[in-house]
Design a protein around this motif. Structure first.
Motif, mmCIF file in Angstrom:
data_model
loop_
_atom_site.group_PDB
_atom_site.id
_atom_site.type_symbol
_atom_site.label_atom_id
_atom_site.label_comp_id
_atom_site.label_asym_id
_atom_site.label_seq_id
_atom_site.Cartn_x
_atom_site.Cartn_y
_atom_site.Cartn_z
ATOM 1 N N SER A 405 0.824 -1.208 0.000
ATOM 2 C CA SER A 405 0.000 0.000 0.000
ATOM 3 C C SER A 405 0.856 1.255 0.000
ATOM 4 O O SER A 405 0.496 2.271 -0.603
ATOM 5 N N LYS A 406 2.007 1.179 0.645
ATOM 6 C CA LYS A 406 2.900 2.333 0.635
ATOM 7 C C LYS A 406 3.381 2.634 -0.776
ATOM 8 O O LYS A 406 3.447 3.798 -1.199
ATOM 9 N N ALA A 422 -10.499 5.928 1.132
ATOM 10 C CA ALA A 422 -10.033 4.543 1.104
ATOM 11 C C ALA A 422 -10.753 3.760 2.194
ATOM 12 O O ALA A 422 -10.902 4.244 3.319
ATOM 13 N N ILE A 423 -11.209 2.561 1.846
ATOM 14 C CA ILE A 423 -11.928 1.698 2.787
ATOM 15 C C ILE A 423 -11.162 0.386 2.880
ATOM 16 O O ILE A 423 -11.041 -0.341 1.886
ATOM 17 N N ASN A 424 -10.644 0.082 4.052
ATOM 18 C CA ASN A 424 -9.767 -1.062 4.255
ATOM 19 C C ASN A 424 -10.515 -2.226 4.905
ATOM 20 O O ASN A 424 -11.298 -2.029 5.831
ATOM 21 N N PHE A 479 -3.548 3.143 6.551
ATOM 22 C CA PHE A 479 -2.753 4.227 7.115
ATOM 23 C C PHE A 479 -1.927 4.956 6.064
ATOM 24 O O PHE A 479 -1.750 6.174 6.133
ATOM 25 N N ASN A 480 -1.410 4.232 5.083
ATOM 26 C CA ASN A 480 -0.606 4.911 4.063
ATOM 27 C C ASN A 480 -1.434 5.921 3.274
ATOM 28 O O ASN A 480 -0.915 6.963 2.865
ATOM 29 N N PHE A 481 -2.715 5.621 3.064
ATOM 30 C CA PHE A 481 -3.595 6.599 2.433
ATOM 31 C C PHE A 481 -3.813 7.787 3.369
ATOM 32 O O PHE A 481 -3.777 8.945 2.948
ATOM 33 N N ALA A 482 -4.060 7.483 4.645
ATOM 34 C CA ALA A 482 -4.289 8.548 5.614
ATOM 35 C C ALA A 482 -3.100 9.497 5.684
ATOM 36 O O ALA A 482 -3.251 10.727 5.674
ATOM 37 N N LYS A 483 -1.932 8.932 5.745
ATOM 38 C CA LYS A 483 -0.716 9.723 5.852
ATOM 39 C C LYS A 483 -0.562 10.679 4.671
ATOM 40 O O LYS A 483 -0.015 11.778 4.809
ATOM 41 N N ALA A 484 -1.056 10.255 3.512
ATOM 42 C CA ALA A 484 -0.986 11.089 2.311
ATOM 43 C C ALA A 484 -2.161 12.061 2.206
ATOM 44 O O ALA A 484 -2.265 12.799 1.232
#
Length: 575
Positions: A405-406, A422-424, A479-484
């Protein structure tokens, strides 16, 4: 995978914490099975299926997907193994059958280059404090590594500075680096957030860990400031795991994206130092470590230089490898350039050739259920394509630190500014319907409002994860989406079961954690109660449908550290 299957028993079953991957161990820690997976000379045939799949969210279809993906033929779905080939082929064939399109610029897959770095564990670090030398041993006193991709890195006579929590958070009016130049220096950092150790709800989010409490952030911030090395001081409560987990997880092979493919800043040397060693170093510098930690919990804290110099020479073995994400797309009918993303990780821990008996880690719950979930949701969307596009992303290398994902976030098929949310889905409950929904990171974004509206109609309540101080929000692929900056939702069925209540839910979760989590026994079971699983998939589908048919751009709540990135990429979302 900090699922509700696992989460309530994190501290009760402390031994399970040491297991790598799925967010139990620190991110970036490579699970032993990821390197132990060995291709067989004679491939096990894929189990025959006569199942007649139908469009929509259907229990029988879901079960069949899990049965196949978690079968011995897929050998535990280790990246780089024959199991990866079978998994990728299976997912692509299913998406094709639904009528979806390749989601990565005409391709079904996205190559994820990765680097395997193994530090020489004979390495020692020398810190001279006021003329008194200290030799820190790898594993006992410190554990260090490099993410630089370099076989040889060295730090010589680097000034040592205590920077408190190592946080620069403008929205919190907090900057531990204020007025400080740490270029070329070694920074010593406390783990977690100021509010946690102070038990002060007015600092950050109190005992609930924020992004600034994660060790990943602390290393990245130190790199942004130009430090040569960073050492996080371990304590059991602040880290939520013991030194044995640090030693076990940071030793041996460590997987990462190639430095050239990862925009995040990197330190030449980073790692952990034991609390006992930190106290000894501070004492020899004439400083009271406990008093300084207390001072670091107060606004206006000023970094404290130690009269100390740190030196280390680190040699590592570097191996280049690769794996693949699978990406499918259902184009929107009106706004195809905007997209909602569903994601789940397809990888698990592979086959342990050196173990007797059942040595295949099938990963049925973790995370064949999540992959089956996005397949079922894709089928439901395909029945009536939405106005915005929907992307279905099956990522690799979650068990090795969320790397698939990163990589996707660094190389998105749809620009992140045009990604609605994004929905995980990571490890679904198979214990039956529940009266509640667990939202990991509840209160962070406006996606909670969309979910609550749907949950209210179902008569279900939302609540946060049981141990928010452990930072589970930062330990799964969303989380990688959130971080971005992309609002990301990680929600799943709770433990308050319709049949048996919370007691039954806790008992079932405890049994899974003790007997199947990250074990060969995590296998498909035809006796699972999938009624709640289907309800959870319906719920997550409805969240995506609202977003995909709408025009709104959900955002993070005011004060959330990810909001600035969202506002910068899509200013209209802040209005």
């Amino acid at each position: 995978m900090p699922s509700t299957l696992v989460r309530p028993f994190l501290f009760v079953l402390a031994g399970a914490v040491a297991l790598a991957g799925c967010n139990r161990a620190p991110e970036g820690a490579a699970p032993a099975a990821a390197t132990a997976a060995t291709p067989t000379t004679v491939a096990t045939p894929v189990p025959a299926s006569t199942h007649d799949f139908v469009p929509g969210i259907v229990g029988g279809d879901f079960a069949e997907h899990v049965r196949v993906l978690a079968s011995d033929a897929f050998e535990g779905r280790a990246p780089g193994s024959p199991g990866e080939e079978k998994t990728v082929d299976y997912l692509v064939s299913q998406f094709k059958a639904m009528g979806l399109q390749p989601g990565n610029n005409g391709q079904w897959t996205q190559v994820v280059p990765m680097t395997e770095t193994t530090a020489n564990e004979d390495t020692t670090m020398r810190i001279v404090v006021k003329g008194k030398p200290h030799t820190l041993k790898f594993g006992d006193d410190m554990v260090i590594g490099t993410r630089s991709g370099q076989k040889h890195v060295a730090v010589a006579d680097s000034d040592v500075v205590f920077v408190g929590y190592g946080v620069d958070a403008p929205e919190q009016h907090w900057n531990d680096y204020a007025g400080l130049d740490v270029k070329g220096k070694t920074v010593v950092i406390l783990v977690n957030d100021p509010g946690f150790h102070a038990n002060d709800p007015t600092l950050f989010e109190g005992r609930r860990m924020t992004w600034y409490g994660r060790w990943v952030y602390k290393f990245e911030e130190a790199a942004r400031k130009g430090a040569a090395a960073a050492l996080i001081v371990h304590d059991d409560a602040g880290a939520s795991y013991g030194w044995d987990v640090v030693r076990g997880s940071w030793s041996g092979a460590q997987f990462d994206l190639r430095a050239s493919d990862d925009p995040a800043p990197r330190l030449p040397v980073q790692g952990w130092i034991s609390g006992a060693q930190a106290k000894a170093l501070f004492a020899d510098a004439g400083l009271d470590f406990d008093a300084l930690r207390a001072a670091a919990n107060k606004r206006g804290f000023k970094a404290v230089p130690l009269e100390a110099k740190a030196s280390v020479t680190l040699d590592s073995t570097i191996i280049e490898k690769s794996s693949r994400n699978v990406i499918a797309k259902l184009p929107g009918t009106e706004r195809p350039d905007e997209a909602v993303v569903y994601l789940a990780h397809w990888d698990h821990l592979g086959k342990h050739a050196d173990e007797a008996g059942d040595n295949i880690y099938n990963g049925a719950i973790d995370n064949a259920t999540g992959v089956a979930g996005i397949l079922e949701i894709a089928g439901q969307f395909a029945k009536a394509p939405p106005k915005r596009s929907v992307l279905f992303l099956a990522v690799t290398l979650e068990e090795s630190g969320l790397l698939g994902s990163k990589h996707y976030v660094a190389h998105p098929a749809v620009p992140l500014k045009d990604t609605v949310a994004a929905i995980n889905i990571d490890a679904m409950s198979t214990f039956g319907p529940s009266k509640d929904i667990v939202v990991t990171g509840l209160g962070n974004s406006e996606l909670d409002d969309v979910l609550k509206t749907i949950a209210d109609k179902q008569g279900r309540t939302l609540h946060a994860e049981a141990t928010p101080e452990s930072g589970f929000y930062f330990r799964s692929d969303h989380f990688n989406f959130a971080k971005a900056g992309v609002p990301a939702l990680y929600a799943e069925g709770g433990e308050d079961l319709v049949d048996g209540g919370a007691a039954a839910g806790r008992k079932a979760a405890e049994d899974y954690t003790a007997n199947r989590y990250h074990k060969p026994a995590d296998e498909f079971d035809a006796k699972w109660n999938l009624q709640g699983t289907m309800q959870d998939l319906d719920t997550l589908y409805e969240v995506g449908r609202v977003l995909a048919d709408g025009t709104t751009w959900p955002n993070w709540r005011t004060g959330n550290p990810f909001r600035a990135a969202r506002d910068a990429s899509r200013p209209s979302a802040s209005k």
